[in-house]
Design a protein around this motif. Structure first.
Motif: not given
Length: 247
Positions: A27-33, A40-46, A103-106, A120-121
């Protein structure tokens, strides 16, 4: 253990899972680096919808919006002077108090120093109507008037607004000044206040105490930052203050 220890009831309608170290690092790598969409947010089904960032650090705040593949964060060009400095997870994650990527779903939440994290989903469990999750919206109130807030140019929406404290803040959404007008309901002599502004939306999850039957909010997650007409109810009669029931 205290003989009076109490285990709070679980919230209805949400699943909260602990993240492992690799997932937190991702998560940190995707968003900040890399400044890319949180996988991970997308993979949760968001789904493919917008993502938002709210990072509370010991030396300030970083906000961001990712409607597509890339983040626009407040520590970038044009707004860095109003933001906490950029975060390098490899050397200074000790600065982190809390990071929310949602996001709207997670929602993903990383705790202090990113030592722990959770996702959380919504769950698919069915239950009574009075325990169903409820969506709320909260006005992001700045000084009223176009002189105190502006939307920045660019493909990804961001805005700068002056807070009631006098400080300037960077919001991950276009800015809409708060206003309201009467909206008369068809077939009724009642009128509701239709509000416009810039809103933080939240989903509340409720729980019932098995011993007392008491019901209350047991968990919540952020679901978005929006501008325009208030995105959630309820509506209230402007004359009496009574809630207007649907139907």
């Amino acid at each position: 253990m205290s003989p009076h220890a109490h285990e709070p009831p679980a919230p209805f309608g949400v699943e909260v899972d602990l993240l492992d170290t690799e997932e937190v690092d991702g998560v940190l790598d995707d968003v900040f680096v890399h400044g890319r969409r949180c996988r991970l947010l997308d993979e949760s089904g968001a789904g493919p919808g917008p993502q938002w960032l709210l990072a509370e650090l010991g030396d300030g705040r970083i906000t961001g919006s990712c409607p597509g593949d890339r983040w626009r964060r407040s520590d970038g060009p044009g707004t860095a002077h109003l933001s906490a400095p950029s975060l390098d997870p490899g050397v200074d994650r000790w600065r982190i108090l809390e990071v929310l990527v949602f996001s709207a779903h997670a929602q993903i939440r990383l705790g202090e120093a990113a030592d722990t994290g959770w996702i959380a989903i919504d769950s698919t469990e069915e239950g009574p109507e009075w325990l169903r999750p409820r969506d709320r919206s909260f006005l992001l109130q700045g000084w009223t008037g176009d002189d105190h807030g502006r939307t920045l140019e660019g493909e990804t929406p961001m805005a700068i607004t002056r807070e009631p404290s006098g400080n300037e803040a960077v919001l991950p959404a276009p800015w809409t000044v708060f206003s309201g007008r009467l909206r008369h309901r068809s077939g009724s002599d009642r009128a509701a206040l239709e509000s416009r502004g810039t809103w933080l939306t939240v989903r509340e999850y409720w729980a019932a105490d098995p011993d007392t039957g008491a019901v209350g909010v047991a968990f919540h997650r952020l679901t978005g930052v929006h501008n325009g007409t208030k995105p959630t109810g309820p509506e209230f009669d402007v004359g009496t203050g009574d809630q207007i029931e649907e139907g």
